[in-house]
Design an enzyme around this catalytic site. Structure first.
Site, PDB file in Angstrom:
ATOM      1  CG  HIS A  59      -5.604  -2.713   0.561  1.00  0.00           C
ATOM      2  ND1 HIS A  59      -4.846  -2.497  -0.578  1.00  0.00           N
ATOM      3  CD2 HIS A  59      -5.137  -1.831   1.491  1.00  0.00           C
ATOM      4  CE1 HIS A  59      -3.967  -1.522  -0.353  1.00  0.00           C
ATOM      5  NE2 HIS A  59      -4.133  -1.113   0.892  1.00  0.00           N
TER       6      HIS A  59
ATOM      7  CB  SER B 289      -0.971  -0.056   1.188  1.00  0.00           C
ATOM      8  OG  SER B 289      -2.033   0.837   1.016  1.00  0.00           O
TER       9      SER B 289
ATOM     10  CD  GLU C  23      -3.494  17.231  14.945  1.00  0.00           C
ATOM     11  OE1 GLU C  23      -3.820  18.066  14.079  1.00  0.00           O
ATOM     12  OE2 GLU C  23      -4.317  16.645  15.684  1.00  0.00           O
TER      13      GLU C  23
END
Length: 253
Positions: free
Chosen positions: A233, A84, A174
């Site tokens: 996946h 990925s 963040e």
């Protein structure tokens, strides 16, 4: 940035790169199996696990992290296997610094831009209150409204560390949230990688599509394509024997 590395085995180096929200530990039994024939180095990519934090999460920067770490460990050139997001990092490394990559395995990802399907996971994790004394069960319940799939919640919660005081995420949420548009994409890199490449797709996944093949071959002319049966996946976690049955012969050539 030099990345946190978990090593097993001996022999020719093989580097494992996890996906978004993952860590070196995700490779578990796969790393142990491959360590029978290789020096297997699983890395925490930046803003994940025990590696450093940084605002930039573009693929050239993350590929540079891997290159710096391989050189520091005396592990270049290496076979590189990425899943990925880690597969995109691996492709960026092979295109930018092909001398460092002996061969390449790309697990269920293509060098294309994907829709923003994973941003909700970032928002859900950021929204979990983290008071002192929070239990894993309570954290799971807090995620359930936004992430109904128990398996995905369990995967995300592997990043939440419980101990003295309030739990803490081992993810720079963040920074990851701000970088999602870059993570979803793939840069237009000028290089080409002519070494051996195996691109694996999950039988039940739509991440690697037939219409991607020509573009992949334009960057990786020797690319071969194979399907991990019965998997979505997370090909290496959903069907480890099927994944290894394709990867091990490729690494042994």
């Amino acid at each position: 940035m030099r990345l946190n590395a978990v090593e097993l085995g001996g022999g020719a180096p093989l580097v494992l790169l996890h996906g978004l929200f993952g860590s070196a530990g995700n490779w578990g039994a796969i790393q142990k199996r491959l360590a029978a024939t290789h020096r297997v180095i699983a890395l925490d990519l930046r803003n994940h696990g025990a590696s450093g934090r940084a605002a930039a999460m573009d693929y050239p920067a993350m590929a540079d992290d891997v290159a710096e770490t391989l050189r520091a460990l005396g592990a270049a050139p290496a076979a590189v296997l990425g899943h990925s997001m880690g597969g995109k990092v691996a492709m960026a490394l092979a295109l930018a610094q092909p001398a460092l990559v002996e061969r390449l395995v790309v697990a269920d990802i293509a060098p294309v831009t994907y829709p923003p399907a994973l941003r909700g996971y970032v928002a859900a994790m950021r929204a979990v209150p983290l008071p002192a004394g929070l239990t894993r069960r309570e954290a799971d319940a807090a995620l359930a409204g936004s992430v109904p799939e128990p398996g995905i919640r369990a995967f995300l919660l592997q990043n939440l560390r419980f101990g003295e005081g309030a739990p803490q995420w081992r993810l720079a949420l963040e920074e990851i949230a701000a970088a999602m548009p870059v993570i979803e994409g793939f840069p237009d890199l000028a290089g080409r990688y002519d070494g051996p490449v195996l691109v694996l797709g999950g039988e039940r996944s739509s991440y690697v599509r037939p219409e991607h093949h020509d573009h992949i071959r334009s960057l990786f002319p020797a690319a071969e394509f194979a399907t991990v049966p019965g998997s979505g996946h997370w090909v290496h976690a959903e069907n480890p024997p099927g994944f290894l049955a394709l990867v091990e012969p490729f690494l042994a050539r």
